[in-house]
Design a protein around this motif. Structure first.
Motif, PDB file in Angstrom:
ATOM      1  N   GLU A  10       0.826  -1.202   0.000  1.00 48.28           N
ATOM      2  CA  GLU A  10       0.000   0.000   0.000  1.00 48.28           C
ATOM      3  C   GLU A  10       0.865   1.259   0.000  1.00 48.28           C
ATOM      4  O   GLU A  10       0.471   2.282  -0.559  1.00 48.28           O
ATOM      5  N   LEU A  55      -9.881   0.394  -1.631  1.00 52.41           N
ATOM      6  CA  LEU A  55      -9.948   0.770  -0.216  1.00 52.41           C
ATOM      7  C   LEU A  55      -8.975   1.898   0.108  1.00 52.41           C
ATOM      8  O   LEU A  55      -9.311   2.818   0.864  1.00 52.41           O
ATOM      9  N   THR A  56      -7.790   1.863  -0.467  1.00 52.66           N
ATOM     10  CA  THR A  56      -6.805   2.919  -0.210  1.00 52.66           C
ATOM     11  C   THR A  56      -7.294   4.254  -0.768  1.00 52.66           C
ATOM     12  O   THR A  56      -7.201   5.288  -0.091  1.00 52.66           O
ATOM     13  N   LEU A  58     -10.374   5.210  -1.290  1.00 52.98           N
ATOM     14  CA  LEU A  58     -11.475   5.682  -0.440  1.00 52.98           C
ATOM     15  C   LEU A  58     -10.949   6.299   0.846  1.00 52.98           C
ATOM     16  O   LEU A  58     -11.402   7.365   1.263  1.00 52.98           O
ATOM     17  N   GLU A  59      -9.978   5.642   1.468  1.00 48.88           N
ATOM     18  CA  GLU A  59      -9.401   6.148   2.721  1.00 48.88           C
ATOM     19  C   GLU A  59      -8.721   7.501   2.520  1.00 48.88           C
ATOM     20  O   GLU A  59      -8.682   8.318   3.438  1.00 48.88           O
ATOM     21  N   LEU A  60      -8.177   7.727   1.320  1.00 44.54           N
ATOM     22  CA  LEU A  60      -7.454   8.970   1.043  1.00 44.54           C
ATOM     23  C   LEU A  60      -8.347  10.080   0.494  1.00 44.54           C
ATOM     24  O   LEU A  60      -7.870  11.161   0.172  1.00 44.54           O
TER      25      LEU A  60
END
Length: 79
Positions: A10, A55-56, A58-60
Motif C-alpha cells: 500500500e 480501499l486505499t 477511499l481512505e485517502l
C-alpha cells in the motif's frame, strides 16, 4: 500475506498517488482511472488487488465519477 507486507504494498500505491490529487466535477483536465487501471500501472513493481487499490483510494478521499464512456472511475488530476 502478512500485515507488514500488505502495508508495504500500500505504501507503493500511496507513493504513486502523491502524483495526483482527487478531482472535483468542476476541475479541468480530469483523468479517469479504474482501480484496475491503477493496479496495472503499478504491476511491474507490485501486485495489488483491485480491492486494495479501491480501499486505499477511499481512505485517502478520492471520489468516483462517471467518465465520458459512462463507466464509474476515479476522478484524479495531476499535481
Amino acid at each position: 500475506m502478512s500485515k507488514k507486507s500488505k502495508i508495504e504494498l500500500e505504501n507503493v500505491l500511496i507513493e504513486y498517488l502523491q502524483n495526483y490529487l482527487p478531482a472535483d466535477k468542476d476541475d479541468n483536465n480530469i483523468i479517469y482511472k479504474t482501480s484496475q487501471d491503477i493496479a496495472d500501472d503499478l504491476s511491474t513493481m507490485v501486485e495489488l488487488t483491485v480491492n486494495q487499490v479501491t480501499l486505499t483510494l477511499l481512505e485517502l478521499g478520492y471520489h468516483i465519477q462517471l467518465s465520458e464512456d459512462g463507466m464509474p472511475k476515479w476522478a484524479i488530476m495531476k499535481r
